[in-house]
Write an enzyme that holds these catalytic residues in place. Structure first.
Site, PDB file in Angstrom:
ATOM      1  N   GLU A   1      -9.789   7.513   3.295  1.00 13.85           N
ATOM      2  CA  GLU A   1     -10.214   6.652   3.743  1.00 13.85           C
ATOM      3  C   GLU A   1      -9.811   5.457   4.164  1.00 13.85           C
ATOM      4  OE1 GLU A   1      -9.497   5.984   0.686  1.00 13.85           O
ATOM      5  OE2 GLU A   1      -9.409   4.169   0.876  1.00 13.85           O
TER       6      GLU A   1
ATOM      7  N   LYS B   1       0.681  -1.434   0.134  1.00 10.32           N
ATOM      8  CA  LYS B   1      -0.051   0.168  -0.212  1.00 10.32           C
ATOM      9  C   LYS B   1       1.225   1.600  -0.030  1.00 10.32           C
ATOM     10  CE  LYS B   1      -4.725  -1.194   1.401  1.00 10.32           C
ATOM     11  NZ  LYS B   1      -4.081  -2.369   2.270  1.00 10.32           N
TER      12      LYS B   1
ATOM     13  N   SER C   1       1.746  -9.861  -0.919  1.00  5.28           N
ATOM     14  CA  SER C   1       1.118  -8.601  -0.499  1.00  5.28           C
ATOM     15  C   SER C   1       1.767  -7.932   0.778  1.00  5.28           C
ATOM     16  CB  SER C   1       0.005  -8.558  -0.750  1.00  5.28           C
ATOM     17  OG  SER C   1      -1.287  -9.197  -0.333  1.00  5.28           O
TER      18      SER C   1
HETATM   19  C1  LIG Z   1      -4.977  -3.785   1.780  1.00  5.07           C
HETATM   20  C2  LIG Z   1      -4.530  -4.893   1.335  1.00  5.07           C
HETATM   21  C3  LIG Z   1      -5.149  -5.873   0.715  1.00  5.07           C
HETATM   22  C4  LIG Z   1      -5.763  -5.635  -0.356  1.00  5.07           C
HETATM   23  O1  LIG Z   1      -6.224  -4.743  -0.932  1.00  5.07           O
HETATM   24  P1  LIG Z   1      -5.993  -4.714  -2.437  1.00  5.07           P
HETATM   25  O2  LIG Z   1      -6.122  -3.204  -3.093  1.00  5.07           O
HETATM   26  O3  LIG Z   1      -6.925  -6.182  -3.568  1.00  5.07           O
HETATM   27  O4  LIG Z   1      -3.907  -4.785  -2.824  1.00  5.07           O
HETATM   28  C5  LIG Z   1      -3.643  -7.275   0.530  1.00  5.07           C
HETATM   29  N1  LIG Z   1      -2.950  -7.478   0.748  1.00  5.07           N
HETATM   30  C6  LIG Z   1      -2.623  -6.927   2.309  1.00  5.07           C
HETATM   31  C7  LIG Z   1      -1.925  -7.041   2.668  1.00  5.07           C
HETATM   32  C8  LIG Z   1      -3.812  -5.411   2.270  1.00  5.07           C
HETATM   33  O5  LIG Z   1      -3.081  -4.357   3.613  1.00  5.07           O
END
Ligand SMILES: *Cc1c(COP(=O)(O)O)cnc(C)c1O
Length: 422
Positions: free
Chosen positions: A128, A106, A393
């Site tokens: 948000e 993010k 992620s």
């Molecule tokens: C917020 C988040 C997501 C989901 O958001 P996307 O916009 O679909 O990437 C996925 N993995 C993590 C670690 C997150 O913090």
């Protein structure tokens, strides 16, 4: 599929690859667009002009590039996962967004948009947040750039994510609990937009995923595409391109960020993994692409979860970051044309995958991320010997309060531990 339909899908894919989508109206084929009140149009137009002018500009690119390197910690590693590979019978690689500053992908988007806001002359930022991850990334990026930050967060989320509220406040943000609507992410987005409309010149709205009205899905994809560009170059140093790449899909930002660089690679199969939650009944999952229908939410036409009366559905997932009834319009197009396949992983599959990743690779992934690992694991079982790239992620430290409800059962008292070790 009818031949003309196949040809139409190929045309849309080529348009996407040639940078012709989104088009001037912000459409990805039938999806996307700008479904916003007239009062918001001047702000949207200003932002669109700024995005297309600044993103390609050399000075902006240099500034963003040095922040990504020196502050975010890019490039993030590409890590082979040898013990998991052995267990699965496939060659597994992780793209490590969990190693990025604040613990997830993010931050790539947050710092990019904070720099954009500064270049556009904004004096304050609104954002948000649902689970708080985007709020934390925004608060950190705003502190870095020197802009005040207001984060709207549903009051239910404020109560259940209090450590992240504390983090945001320590990073200098003002957190405003939202008591309207469903009191969660959906209501928080509505409030952030309302704030933006009231002062569109001074205020910049820092949206957290590849959703919303044009230009946000485009802007967020451009800022997250660094994930796939790096991963593609990194894997080619050791090996051929992967047979498949997996990423979890909430709003879709980490997934589009990973996939974008591979869209032209026909031999790389792409899989988005949605939250299958606790079952297939509407309300028990967040599988927007797998189970949803087209509709309009938060300014864009995309796939959506709603009931037969048109009511947007409450969603469920063990991972707060996947718990959203909409999805980015580019994913809806990629599903329609068949370039990306969207599958689900249930709460329990995600928890199992998380445990396996901890035990075999010494990495605690986020619960969101664990869905991508679970999807890859299932695919590997029937595709032995393949090379698999997984978008890691984020890291799972933030999930410890939830994970503590699922004890691992390997805690021993002193005597047991000695005996077990003997
Ligand atoms: C917020 C988040 C997501 C989901 O958001 P996307 O916009 O679909 O990437 C996925 N993995 C993590 C670690 C997150 O913090």
């Amino acid at each position: 599929m009818a031949p003309d339909e196949a040809a139409q899908h190929e045309t849309l894919l080529q348009a996407l690859l040639n940078g012709k989508l989104p088009d001037a109206e912000g459409r990805f084929g039938p999806f996307g667009g700008r479904y916003v009140p007239e009062t918001l149009m001047p702000a949207i137009n200003r932002l669109t002009e700024g995005v297309y002018r600044l993103l390609p500009e050399k000075a902006f690119k240099n500034r963003l590039g040095s922040e990504l390197r020196d502050w975010v910690g890019r490039p993030t590693s590409l890590t082979p996962a040898p013990r998991l590979s052995k267990e699965w019978g496939a060659e597994v690689w992780f793209k490590r967004e969990d190693l990025a500053h604040t613990g997830a992908h993010k931050i790539n988007n947050a710092i990019g948009q904070a720099l954009l806001a500064e270049a556009l002359g904004a004096t304050r930022i609104v954002a948000e947040t649902g689970a708080g991850q985007h709020g934390v990334a925004s608060a950190a990026a705003c502190a870095r750039v020197g802009l005040p930050c207001v984060v709207y967060m549903g009051e239910i989320d404020v109560a259940r994510q209090s450590p992240n509220v504390d983090r945001m406040e320590r990073l200098g943000a003002t957190v405003i609990p939202v008591t309207s609507g469903d009191c969660t992410l959906r209501a928080a987005i509505d409030e952030a937009i309302r704030d933006w409309v009231s002062d569109p010149i001074e205020t910049y709205y820092l949206l957290g995923s590849a959703v919303g009205p044009h230009p946000y899905p485009y802007l967020v994809r451009e800022l997250q595409a660094v994930i796939g560009h790096e991963a593609r170059a990194q894997i080619r140093k050791y090996a051929d391109l992967p047979d498949a790449a997996f990423a979890c899909v909430g709003g879709g930002s980490n997934a589009i960020g990973l996939f974008y660089a591979f869209l032209a690679d026909e031999n790389v199969q792409l899989f988005g993994v949605e939250a299958g939650g606790r079952g297939e009944t509407l309300g028990d999952h967040s599988a927007t692409l797998s189970a949803g229908r087209p509709g309009v939410l938060h300014g864009a036409h995309s796939m959506l979860l709603y009931d037969d009366d048109g009511q947007i559905q409450e969603t469920h997932s063990v991972s707060a970051g996947l718990d959203y009834p909409g999805v980015g319009p580019e994913h809806s197009l990629l599903k329609m044309i068949g370039r990306v396949e969207y599958v689900t992983a249930s709460d329990s599959e995600a928890l199992d995958a998380l445990a396996e990743c901890c035990a075999l690779e010494g990495i605690l992934p986020a619960l969101e991320t664990a869905h991508a690992i679970a999807g890859a694991r299932r695919w590997a079982a029937s595709n032995q010997g393949t090379r698999i790239l997984i978008g890691l992620s984020g890291r799972g430290d933030k999930d410890m309060p939830i994970l503590s409800q699922y004890p691992v059962g390997n805690r021993r008292n002193g005597e047991e531990a000695v005996n077990a070790a003997a």
